[in-house]
Design a protein around this motif. Structure first.
Motif, PDB file in Angstrom:
ATOM      1  N   ALA A 118       2.133   5.039   4.789  1.00 15.10           N
ATOM      2  CA  ALA A 118       0.747   4.871   4.638  1.00 15.10           C
ATOM      3  C   ALA A 118       0.160   6.205   5.313  1.00 15.10           C
ATOM      4  O   ALA A 118       0.621   6.735   6.050  1.00 15.10           O
ATOM      5  CB  ALA A 118       0.081   3.636   5.038  1.00 15.10           C
ATOM      6  N   LEU A 171      -7.386   8.583   0.595  1.00 15.95           N
ATOM      7  CA  LEU A 171      -7.474   7.276   1.206  1.00 15.95           C
ATOM      8  C   LEU A 171      -6.872   7.409   2.876  1.00 15.95           C
ATOM      9  O   LEU A 171      -5.806   7.489   2.974  1.00 15.95           O
ATOM     10  CB  LEU A 171      -6.802   6.165   0.472  1.00 15.95           C
ATOM     11  CG  LEU A 171      -7.048   4.817   0.604  1.00 15.95           C
ATOM     12  CD1 LEU A 171      -8.427   4.341   0.464  1.00 15.95           C
ATOM     13  CD2 LEU A 171      -6.301   3.862  -0.262  1.00 15.95           C
ATOM     14  N   VAL A 201       0.716  -1.073  -0.087  1.00 17.08           N
ATOM     15  CA  VAL A 201       0.055  -0.086   0.062  1.00 17.08           C
ATOM     16  C   VAL A 201       0.838   1.245  -0.006  1.00 17.08           C
ATOM     17  O   VAL A 201       0.464   2.329  -0.604  1.00 17.08           O
ATOM     18  CB  VAL A 201      -0.747  -0.026   1.211  1.00 17.08           C
ATOM     19  CG1 VAL A 201      -1.620   1.372   1.539  1.00 17.08           C
ATOM     20  CG2 VAL A 201      -1.957  -1.229   1.111  1.00 17.08           C
ATOM     21  N   LEU A 240      -8.537   1.803   4.900  1.00 17.12           N
ATOM     22  CA  LEU A 240      -7.749   0.861   4.725  1.00 17.12           C
ATOM     23  C   LEU A 240      -7.999  -0.522   5.397  1.00 17.12           C
ATOM     24  O   LEU A 240      -7.905  -1.610   5.049  1.00 17.12           O
ATOM     25  CB  LEU A 240      -6.390   0.990   4.701  1.00 17.12           C
ATOM     26  CG  LEU A 240      -5.863   2.066   3.498  1.00 17.12           C
ATOM     27  CD1 LEU A 240      -4.366   2.737   3.883  1.00 17.12           C
ATOM     28  CD2 LEU A 240      -5.553   1.200   2.108  1.00 17.12           C
ATOM     29  N   ALA A 259      -9.276   0.774  -5.139  1.00 16.92           N
ATOM     30  CA  ALA A 259      -9.207  -0.386  -4.160  1.00 16.92           C
ATOM     31  C   ALA A 259     -10.507  -1.301  -4.479  1.00 16.92           C
ATOM     32  O   ALA A 259     -11.831  -0.988  -4.602  1.00 16.92           O
ATOM     33  CB  ALA A 259      -9.749   0.116  -2.749  1.00 16.92           C
ATOM     34  N   ARG A 295      -6.732   5.849   6.822  1.00 20.09           N
ATOM     35  CA  ARG A 295      -6.438   4.708   7.559  1.00 20.09           C
ATOM     36  C   ARG A 295      -7.533   3.772   7.813  1.00 20.09           C
ATOM     37  O   ARG A 295      -7.533   2.734   7.613  1.00 20.09           O
ATOM     38  CB  ARG A 295      -5.854   5.052   8.986  1.00 20.09           C
ATOM     39  CG  ARG A 295      -5.173   4.077   9.727  1.00 20.09           C
ATOM     40  CD  ARG A 295      -4.773   4.602  11.001  1.00 20.09           C
ATOM     41  NE  ARG A 295      -3.863   3.677  11.663  1.00 20.09           N
ATOM     42  CZ  ARG A 295      -2.650   3.723  11.818  1.00 20.09           C
ATOM     43  NH1 ARG A 295      -1.988   4.878  11.041  1.00 20.09           N
ATOM     44  NH2 ARG A 295      -1.762   2.851  12.567  1.00 20.09           N
ATOM     45  N   TYR A 338      -8.926  -3.981   4.209  1.00 19.67           N
ATOM     46  CA  TYR A 338      -7.972  -5.283   4.370  1.00 19.67           C
ATOM     47  C   TYR A 338      -8.328  -6.081   5.646  1.00 19.67           C
ATOM     48  O   TYR A 338      -7.870  -7.193   5.784  1.00 19.67           O
ATOM     49  CB  TYR A 338      -6.503  -4.854   4.502  1.00 19.67           C
ATOM     50  CG  TYR A 338      -5.819  -4.489   3.213  1.00 19.67           C
ATOM     51  CD1 TYR A 338      -5.302  -5.081   2.372  1.00 19.67           C
ATOM     52  CD2 TYR A 338      -6.006  -3.064   2.811  1.00 19.67           C
ATOM     53  CE1 TYR A 338      -4.924  -4.907   1.066  1.00 19.67           C
ATOM     54  CE2 TYR A 338      -5.491  -2.686   1.518  1.00 19.67           C
ATOM     55  CZ  TYR A 338      -4.778  -3.711   0.744  1.00 19.67           C
ATOM     56  OH  TYR A 338      -4.327  -3.317  -0.639  1.00 19.67           O
TER      57      TYR A 338
END
Length: 264
Positions: free
Chosen positions: A262, A241, A214, A246, A226, A243, A250
């Motif tokens: 990130a 994008l 990432v 993400l 994504a 946290r 994921y």
């Protein structure tokens, strides 16, 4: 297809048995963009890239893929003249896809096969234009010193930069890169990503790259798409994008492997 778009994916689905790898995916890619496709394993990233390059067919129905304003495939069928379109699309694979017994130079020169007599390529009788273009591409990728070496004697990073050089000889206008750095050490991976970024910024090539890393997606790509379970769950600027998004993409384990670079 919008005037500025070089790729158009509309309502594309792909199933493998009972699993739907792509679920009505729609995406427009403008000329000169550099886009990262991210998402967990099995999210549909590689399936989407292989569908764009016509390496696999999509499901029948309303799904359609266009490149440069012409059809690549629709209704589960590859377009008849897709070979002409594919000459303008360079594909970079995770495992390099070079012919190991051939020299790096010959592998790169193979990028010209769409424009020259295939018999000349078979016997290595490359035109002067191809020879010049191949050496220039190898030099640009920093691997000209290895031109005479067999591809299977080179490091992964050298082979991958050779694969990019082949796309340059092909005169590709779009580069599709499927996990191009997954098999590389961090230094080689950065060199490959920097090469792709340079081609995007200096040459105006459109680049679509699938990545598990990432931080690379955020560092090198302006736009991130994504996927999760075959659906697009984010499409926007890399800086947008967050946290939390993400972690949603994921799973909570992502918190434990959150790479430097990130978003915080």
């Amino acid at each position: 297809m919008p005037d500025a778009a070089v790729l158009s994916i509309r309502n594309v689905s792909k199933t493998f048995g009972a699993r739907r790898a792509l679920d009505k995916v729609s995406l427009e890619v403008a000329k000169g963009e550099m886009i990262a496709l991210i998402g967990p394993s099995g999210s549909g990233k590689s399936t989407l890239l292989r569908s764009i390059s016509a390496l696999q067919t999509i499901d029948g129905g309303e799904g359609r893929i266009e490149a440069f304003g012409g059809p690549v495939q629709e209704n589960g069928r590859i377009a008849r003249d897709v070979r002409k379109t594919r000459t303008r699309i360079g594909m970079i694979f995770q495992q390099f896809n070079l012919v190991g017994r051939l020299s790096l130079f010959s592998n790169v020169a193979l990028g010209s096969l769409g424009r020259i007599d295939s018999a000349r390529g078979l016997f290595g009788a490359w035109p002067a234009e191809t020879k010049t273009a191949a050496m220039a591409a190898l030099a640009r990728m920093g691997v000209a010193d290895y031109a005479a070496q067999r591809a299977n004697t080179l490091s992964g990073g050298q082979q991958q930069r050779g694969a990019i050089a082949r796309a340059l000889v092909q005169k590709a206008k779009i580069i599709l890169a499927d996990e191009p750095v997954a098999s590389l050490d961090p230094v080689s991976a950065r060199r490959v990503m920097e090469s792709l970024r340079e081609l995007n910024k200096q040459d105006g090539l459109t680049v679509v790259v699938t990545l598990h890393q990432v931080d690379y997606a955020l560092r090198y790509c302006d736009r991130v798409v994504a996927l999760k379970a075959g659906k697009i769950v984010y499409d926007g600027p890399s800086g947008g994008l967050q946290r939390e998004q993400l972690i949603d993409i994921y799973g909570p384990e992502f918190e434990d492997v959150f790479w430097e670079g990130a978003p915080q």
